[in-house]
Write a protein that holds these residues in place. Structure first.
Motif, mmCIF file in Angstrom:
data_model
loop_
_atom_site.group_PDB
_atom_site.id
_atom_site.type_symbol
_atom_site.label_atom_id
_atom_site.label_comp_id
_atom_site.label_asym_id
_atom_site.label_seq_id
_atom_site.Cartn_x
_atom_site.Cartn_y
_atom_site.Cartn_z
ATOM 1 N N GLY A 227 19.020 79.632 44.223
ATOM 2 C CA GLY A 227 18.757 79.935 45.405
ATOM 3 C C GLY A 227 20.155 80.040 46.090
ATOM 4 O O GLY A 227 20.787 78.729 46.426
ATOM 5 N N THR A 229 22.628 80.890 49.716
ATOM 6 C CA THR A 229 22.618 81.363 51.163
ATOM 7 C C THR A 229 24.047 81.726 51.533
ATOM 8 O O THR A 229 24.948 81.673 50.872
ATOM 9 N N PRO A 240 23.900 85.830 42.639
ATOM 10 C CA PRO A 240 22.623 85.735 42.754
ATOM 11 C C PRO A 240 21.986 86.161 41.691
ATOM 12 O O PRO A 240 22.827 87.123 40.625
ATOM 13 N N GLU A 274 9.326 82.656 41.172
ATOM 14 C CA GLU A 274 10.310 83.763 41.817
ATOM 15 C C GLU A 274 10.962 84.810 40.674
ATOM 16 O O GLU A 274 11.343 85.700 41.118
ATOM 17 N N ASN A 360 12.386 88.943 54.985
ATOM 18 C CA ASN A 360 13.360 88.246 53.983
ATOM 19 C C ASN A 360 14.104 87.403 55.450
ATOM 20 O O ASN A 360 13.902 87.530 56.350
ATOM 21 N N GLN A 366 19.372 86.086 52.743
ATOM 22 C CA GLN A 366 18.605 86.211 51.209
ATOM 23 C C GLN A 366 17.823 87.453 51.357
ATOM 24 O O GLN A 366 17.159 87.950 52.219
ATOM 25 N N THR A 369 13.011 86.156 49.797
ATOM 26 C CA THR A 369 12.971 84.882 50.778
ATOM 27 C C THR A 369 11.329 84.299 50.379
ATOM 28 O O THR A 369 10.492 85.110 50.507
#
Length: 438
Positions: A227, A229, A240, A274, A360, A366, A369
């Motif tokens: 994950g 940011t 990502p 996810e 999101n 992101q 989310t």
């Protein structure tokens, strides 16, 4: 070593009857100074206790207690660690602590890598900072299972990821757990082009090699997408997880799962929800998740939530409520599709209207989310241009522990004022339904 400061006394408990007060501090139990909640629980198991206490006025007392073996005193403390947090000595590029904006309160930047919190609460540690004394304590006190961030079992790959040469000792450490008949749950955060592909296969197969015997050293493994940011350090070499990469990892791990089930009867390696959300693929059925060994890593949490919602809705939802009510239920966009049947069920109640709004996080930068990462600024960004005439149902997992604050420090009251509407925080399904129909 600081004394253990009492923060709560359970009513009608031994401690309540004796007259302990909030703010009192426990210095020693039977002559031994407890380092943490583990020591405290171990020492308090005895039938006879001599407890040295410093009261909130600074006066010392020696209290003698006779009780049943293992009977709890009824004390809770400000922290589980009386001698301080063991912090992380790694520099993982995907560490969430380093992906926060600067300028927040100091405690938000503490990097937990403490084996005691792993044992007590299931937080993950790397094993890279343990001294011989601490390894000995884990063995002697049978602190098992622990939760270990493995990420890779190949020494050079793990050392590269954690930026720590000691990280390469992970397979020796797993062998130690096996020898001592202690157990761990493992976590693998997949970073594309670093520990994916053949490295991921090697890691899961290595971990599975410790999943044997009547007390397997590695009970389970969770595979989690990295994950990221917008606050992460520059040039961190991370990219990502794309939809294509998610589909690739799902296929890869599912093939391994079949082999693991054939050999052990268990899926063993679990894909976090996810992956399926990023890949835009259907989640596995509820029966897939066995006894949810990796629920803390988001493995099966959506299926479990949907199942529990169905059971509670069946018991609690009426066919009609007397007064008309309209709500906006806010969630992260990761669960938007999965939660549509839940909203449909709520709206079957006459006079109740619930609109699901899935966002999101602009704050974290992101595209996809999870609900717990939405901030006050995110909600304001998505909603402030609307003339909201509905009340808001807000999952409390968006808020800091025991506070009415989001992760960006905006308070519920501030957001209510800016949106000019009432916000109800709901901690679970029961409270969500009760709020909607009461």
């Amino acid at each position: 070593m600081k004394p253990a400061s009492i923060s709560h006394i359970i009513p009608d408990s031994i401690a309540s009857e004796i007259g302990f007060e909030i703010g009192d501090k426990i210095v020693s139990i039977n002559g031994i100074k407890p380092r943490d909640l583990i020591d405290y629980q171990f020492l308090c198991a005895d039938e006879y206790l001599e407890i040295e206490v410093v009261d909130k006025w600074g006066k010392n007392h020696l209290i003698e207690i006779e009780k049943d073996y293992d009977e709890d005193l009824g004390l809770e403390f400000e922290t589980a660690l009386f001698d301080g947090l063991i912090q992380c000595n790694n520099k993982c590029p995907f560490c969430f602590i380093d992906q926060q904006p600067p300028g927040k309160r100091e405690t938000l930047y503490l990097k937990d890598d403490d084996y005691r919190l792993s044992f007590l609460y299931g937080s993950y540690l790397t094993l890279t900072n343990l001294t011989a004394k601490e390894w000995s304590r884990i063995e002697q006190m049978r602190l098992s299972p622990l939760y270990v961030s493995v990420h890779a079992t190949e020494p050079e790959i793990r050392s590269h990821l954690l930026k720590n040469q000691r990280a390469g000792e992970i397979k020796k450490q797993l062998a130690w757990f096996e020898e001592k008949r202690l157990q761990i749950h493992a976590q693998v955060v997949v970073c594309p082009n670093i520990n994916d592909g053949e490295h991921l296969t090697t890691t899961l197969q290595d971990l599975f090699s410790f999943h044997n015997g009547d007390i397997p050293a590695v009970i389970s493994a969770a595979v989690v997408p990295v994950g990221l940011t917008k606050f992460r350090p520059d040039k961190d070499e991370l990219i990502p997880v794309s939809r294509e990469k998610a589909r690739e990892v799902i296929k890869q791990v599912q093939q391994l799962q079949e082999k693991f089930r054939e050999k052990s009867g268990s899926t063993f390696a679990w894909l976090a929800d996810e992956w399926f959300l990023i890949a835009q693929e259907e989640l596995p059925p509820e029966s897939h998740y066995e006894d949810y060994p990796q629920i803390g890593n988001g493995v099966g949490s959506i299926r479990q939530f949907i199942k529990e919602f169905g059971m509670i809705a069946e018991a609690k939802l009426p066919s009609k409520i007397e007064q008309k009510k309209e709500f906006i239920w806010i969630v992260g966009n990761a669960v938007e599709t999965a939660f549509q049947p839940l909203v449909k069920r709520l709206n079957q109640v006459e006079n109740l209207t619930v609109e699901l709004r899935a966002f999101n996080s602009i704050y974290w930068g992101q595209e996809i989310t999870v609900t717990g990462l939405l901030t006050g600024q995110d909600l304001l960004y998505h909603l402030e241009k609307e003339n909201i005439n509905k009340q808001i149902l807000l999952p409390s997992l968006m808020l800091k522990h025991d506070e009415k604050k989001f992760l960006d420090d905006m308070t519920i009251e501030e957001l209510e004022q800016k949106l000019t509407t009432k916000i109800y925080t709901v901690k679970d399904i029961n409270q969500l339904i009760d709020t909607a129909i009461s």
